[in-house]
Write a protein that holds these residues in place. Structure first.
Motif, short mmCIF file in Angstrom:
data_model
loop_
_atom_site.label_atom_id
_atom_site.label_comp_id
_atom_site.label_asym_id
_atom_site.label_seq_id
_atom_site.Cartn_x
_atom_site.Cartn_y
_atom_site.Cartn_z
N SER A 137 -68.94 25.27 -34.26
CA SER A 137 -68.11 24.63 -35.28
C SER A 137 -66.76 24.19 -34.74
CB SER A 137 -67.91 25.57 -36.48
OG SER A 137 -67.14 26.71 -36.11
N LEU A 301 -62.63 11.85 -40.57
CA LEU A 301 -63.76 11.53 -41.44
C LEU A 301 -63.92 10.02 -41.58
CD1 LEU A 301 -66.00 12.77 -43.11
CD2 LEU A 301 -64.47 12.74 -45.09
N TYR A 304 -65.65 8.77 -38.51
CA TYR A 304 -67.07 9.13 -38.59
C TYR A 304 -67.84 8.12 -39.45
CZ TYR A 304 -71.13 11.59 -40.53
OH TYR A 304 -72.39 11.91 -40.97
N PRO A 317 -69.51 15.62 -37.93
CA PRO A 317 -68.27 15.86 -38.66
C PRO A 317 -67.98 17.35 -38.76
CG PRO A 317 -70.03 15.40 -40.20
CD PRO A 317 -70.62 15.23 -38.82
N SER A 318 -66.78 17.68 -39.18
CA SER A 318 -66.38 19.07 -39.37
C SER A 318 -66.12 19.33 -40.84
CB SER A 318 -65.12 19.38 -38.54
OG SER A 318 -65.37 19.22 -37.16
N GLY A 319 -66.09 20.60 -41.19
CA GLY A 319 -65.81 20.98 -42.57
C GLY A 319 -64.54 21.80 -42.67
N ARG A 323 -61.81 19.19 -41.46
CA ARG A 323 -62.57 18.03 -41.98
C ARG A 323 -61.95 16.69 -41.56
NH1 ARG A 323 -62.07 15.08 -46.82
NH2 ARG A 323 -64.04 14.24 -47.64
N ASP A 324 -60.65 16.58 -41.67
CA ASP A 324 -59.99 15.31 -41.35
C ASP A 324 -59.36 15.31 -39.96
OD1 ASP A 324 -60.46 13.99 -43.85
OD2 ASP A 324 -58.99 15.35 -44.74
#
Length: 352
Positions: A137, A301, A304, A317-319, A323-324
């Protein structure tokens, strides 16, 4: 759509051919031969010590994580969990669900795992450690030497989630005293998702034989017993096992050293071009499997989405808080340097 993802990844031609073929019946001597060959190759490629076994589960990597925990440990144990991201937290969640006592070393984003993190737990009666050696992650690759030295000193069972690190980075179970190494089909092996495996040391096998896990499907005693004749106890992911047999033989022919070096060259080639863009790399150690990209302007994001919509390219993408801020570029599977050069050009256009 070109996949520079953390899994599934771009598959190789021979794998796609196998995936498109009719599945055979699996309760046959021929299928048993395939299973036993795959077990032998996985043990060889992971540097498993003498007396080790391997089992294959029709489950995602999380299934193998849970199976490892509930078969190797119980309420009498006390575990140490490293959580530097969502997958480390998943190990902690598994321990919580099964009421296994544990302490969690939580790392802030960007914090590098060091021996100092382990000092407070030295000699405190811990019986095992759970670690995602590559925290997918965030992209941080932990130092297996630090971890293995600590576990040896304290006589602990070491469980390593190498799901996105197996065959991408150096991993030798015997040298690092790893008791259980977890891998999954959709990462470096570049297979269909849905198959995971655990390579288990002789010491760990002995613990499993004495355990009574709170699961029928994940009772590893059944898998170890049936695998003696090259069979799973339940219906397996037949097609993915056939894909795995082909891929393991291919990697076995070139050797694990050549495989890891290829992954290293691919990752380094991509990272050498990052200074051309308005993007940063994190300061912690990275796996050869993927590269985390940090976007200075908080537009990860958006980048992406534009890459997918305008250029037919998918990154990971990341959470949560990232995330951004972060996207991850996978180097696993059928990705060439030309593919990476094209990605750099298209990233540059999106960032203009």
């Amino acid at each position: 759509m070109k996949l520079f993802t953390a899994g599934p990844v771009e598959m190789f031609g021979s794998t796609k051919e196998i995936a498109g073929s009719q599945l055979p019946y699996f309760r046959t001597p021929e299928f048993s031969e395939i299973m036993l060959r795959s077990e032998g190759l996985v043990k060889k490629l992971s540097g498993a010590p003498k007396g080790s076994r391997a089992v294959f589960l029709t489950a995602s990597g999380t299934g193998a994580m849970e199976a490892s925990v509930i078969n190797l440990f119980g309420t009498q144990d006390r575990l140490l969990v490293v959580a530097g991201g969502s997958f480390g937290e998943r190990f902690a969640e598994i321990c919580d669900r099964h009421r296994i006592e544990h302490e969690t070393i939580r790392l802030e984003f960007g914090e590098i795992l060091s021996g100092d993190h382990l000092v407070p737990y030295d000699g405190k009666g811990f019986t095992g450690m759970l670690i995602n050696i590559h925290e997918t992650s965030t992209g941080q690759l932990y130092d297996i030497g630090i971890v293995s030295d600590f576990c040896r000193k304290n006589g602990m069972i070491l469980v390593v989630d190498a799901i996105s690190s197996f065959l991408a980075d150096d991993m030798d179970m015997m040298k690092s005293s790893v008791d259980a190494m977890i891998f999954s089909s959709q990462k470096v092996l570049a297979l269909s998702p849905g198959l995971s495996g655990i390579v288990i040391s002789e010491r760990a096998c002995e613990r499993i034989e004495k355990a009574i896990p709170s699961s029928v499907y994940f009772d590893m005693r059944r898998y170890l017993k049936d695998m003696e004749r090259g069979q799973p106890p339940f219906t397996p992911a037949v097609g993915t096992i056939l894909e795995m047999d082909d891929m393991l033989q291919r990697i076995g022919r070139i050797g694990v050293r050549a495989q890891v070096e290829r992954m290293k060259r691919t990752a380094e080639h991509f990272r050498e071009r990052i200074p051309e863009l308005d993007i940063e790399l994190p300061g912690y150690p990275l796996s050869n499997a993927l590269t985390p990209l940090l976007f200075k302007h908080g537009n990860a994001l958006g980048v992406y989405e534009r890459l997918r919509a305008e250029h037919g390219i998918t990154l990971t993408p990341s959470g949560g808080p990232l995330r951004d801020r972060m996207l991850r570029v996978g180097h696993m599977g059928n990705i060439t340097e030309d593919d990476q050069n094209d990605l750099i050009i298209r990233l540059g256009k999106v960032l203009e």
